[in-house]
Design an enzyme around this catalytic site. Structure first.
Site, PDB file in Angstrom:
ATOM      1  N   LEU A  67      72.341  66.700  44.921  1.00  0.00           N
ATOM      2  CA  LEU A  67      73.598  65.931  44.261  1.00  0.00           C
ATOM      3  C   LEU A  67      73.699  64.457  44.579  1.00  0.00           C
ATOM      4  O   LEU A  67      73.601  64.202  45.637  1.00  0.00           O
ATOM      5  CB  LEU A  67      74.985  66.639  44.818  1.00  0.00           C
ATOM      6  CG  LEU A  67      76.427  65.806  44.230  1.00  0.00           C
ATOM      7  CD1 LEU A  67      76.411  66.072  42.804  1.00  0.00           C
ATOM      8  CD2 LEU A  67      77.750  66.462  45.013  1.00  0.00           C
ATOM      9  N   ASN A  89      82.861  53.782  31.505  1.00  0.00           N
ATOM     10  CA  ASN A  89      81.718  53.722  31.669  1.00  0.00           C
ATOM     11  C   ASN A  89      80.942  54.046  30.319  1.00  0.00           C
ATOM     12  O   ASN A  89      79.953  53.512  29.715  1.00  0.00           O
ATOM     13  CB  ASN A  89      80.821  54.423  32.771  1.00  0.00           C
ATOM     14  CG  ASN A  89      81.019  53.721  34.022  1.00  0.00           C
ATOM     15  OD1 ASN A  89      80.397  52.824  34.397  1.00  0.00           O
ATOM     16  ND2 ASN A  89      81.774  54.189  34.773  1.00  0.00           N
ATOM     17  N   HIS A 105      77.092  56.177  39.815  1.00  0.00           N
ATOM     18  CA  HIS A 105      77.734  56.542  41.060  1.00  0.00           C
ATOM     19  C   HIS A 105      78.355  55.593  41.816  1.00  0.00           C
ATOM     20  O   HIS A 105      77.905  54.678  41.924  1.00  0.00           O
ATOM     21  CB  HIS A 105      76.820  57.660  41.887  1.00  0.00           C
ATOM     22  CG  HIS A 105      77.435  58.069  43.055  1.00  0.00           C
ATOM     23  ND1 HIS A 105      78.287  59.040  43.050  1.00  0.00           N
ATOM     24  CD2 HIS A 105      77.669  57.795  44.414  1.00  0.00           C
ATOM     25  CE1 HIS A 105      78.735  59.323  44.048  1.00  0.00           C
ATOM     26  NE2 HIS A 105      78.395  58.483  45.120  1.00  0.00           N
TER      27      HIS A 105
HETATM   28  C1  GRF Z   1      83.162  56.299  37.658  1.00  0.00           C
HETATM   29  O1  GRF Z   1      83.636  55.578  39.019  1.00  0.00           O
HETATM   30  C2  GRF Z   1      81.813  56.723  38.019  1.00  0.00           C
HETATM   31  O2  GRF Z   1      81.034  55.784  38.661  1.00  0.00           O
HETATM   32  C3  GRF Z   1      81.825  58.305  38.491  1.00  0.00           C
HETATM   33  O3  GRF Z   1      83.085  58.684  37.932  1.00  0.00           O
HETATM   34  C4  GRF Z   1      83.697  57.694  37.493  1.00  0.00           C
HETATM   35  C5  GRF Z   1      84.207  57.612  36.096  1.00  0.00           C
HETATM   36  O4  GRF Z   1      84.879  56.823  35.395  1.00  0.00           O
HETATM   37  N1  GRF Z   1      80.748  58.960  38.366  1.00  0.00           N
HETATM   38  P1  GRF Z   1      84.976  56.401  33.748  1.00  0.00           P
HETATM   39  O5  GRF Z   1      85.234  57.795  33.210  1.00  0.00           O
HETATM   40  O6  GRF Z   1      83.647  55.960  33.594  1.00  0.00           O
HETATM   41  O7  GRF Z   1      85.988  55.351  33.623  1.00  0.00           O
END
Ligand code: GRF
Length: 212
Positions: A140, A14, A105
């Site tokens: 949370l 992300n 999320h």
């Molecule tokens: C993602 O699924 C995000 O939604 C959650 O943790 C995961 C992180 O993945 N909060 P990345 O590190 O962004 O690949």
């Protein structure tokens, strides 16, 4: 200067989506609480500034959060984006950045807060799943929702196929939410987010199609 701080703990996909979204790289700082986070290397490849703040070197949550806040404040960010940051943040930290702390999320909040969302979705037989970009509050995974994307749960889905399809949408909606914030298009009042001049199908995305 509209600077952005991204907090990570691991893979950083992300974060990468945010780094590719066209925000000026020189105004982005990536902070990881995990020195081994693979996202750190990716951030460096993109030319973003990186900081490691190993939470294990601090005696308790408050002390770590205070050190984290000090680092964040030196960047004077407009927004702090959590991107797979695997730490519960203290109330004082959350309050300090209220209204400018965002998270992505992997579920359609308020359903399935917490970890292991895809497994729980399959266990419950839920037919529509997705992801949410939201502001962080002290509860949370429960803050004001900015944008959501939904996908169908297919009969033969496994935890990993579902996670992969949801992740594609996380990479769409999170940069969008951050862009709106950076462009001052988000109005937050009484726990409700209004995105100025946005169509409803930009805010609530549904992708009923089967994966290609
Ligand atoms: C993602 O699924 C995000 O939604 C959650 O943790 C995961 C992180 O993945 N909060 P990345 O590190 O962004 O690949």
């Amino acid at each position: 200067m509209k600077s952005l701080v991204i907090l990570i703990s691991g893979r950083g996909s992300n974060m990468q989506a945010l780094l590719e979204a066209g925000f000026p790289i020189e105004h982005i700082t990536v902070i990881s609480n995990n020195p081994g986070a693979t996202g750190l290397e990716i951030a460096q490849q993109y030319g973003a500034k990186t900081i490691v703040l190993d939470h294990r070197l601090y005696p308790d949550r408050q002390t770590f959060d205070k050190a984290l806040a000090e680092r964040i404040d030196t960047c004077q960010p407009k927004l702090i984006a959590l991107a797979g940051f695997m730490r519960i943040l203290s109330d004082s930290f959350v309050q300090r950045y209220q209204g400018r702390l965002m998270n992505i999320h992997p579920s359609l909040l308020p359903a399935f807060p917490g970890l292991g969302t895809h497994a729980r979705v399959l266990q419950e037989g839920v037919k529509i799943h997705g992801c949410t970009a939201h502001f962080v509050t002290s509860q949370l995974d429960h803050g004001p929702i900015v944008i959501q994307a939904a996908i169908p749960v297919l009969p033969n889905d496994t935890e990993s196929t579902l996670a992969a399809r949801v992740l594609q949408h996380e990479h769409r909606i999170y940069p969008q939410a951050v862009q709106w914030f950076m462009d001052d298009r988000i109005r937050l009042s009484n726990n409700y987010v209004e995105v100025l001049d946005a169509r409803v199908d930009e805010i609530a995305l549904y992708s009923p199609g089967l994966p290609e």
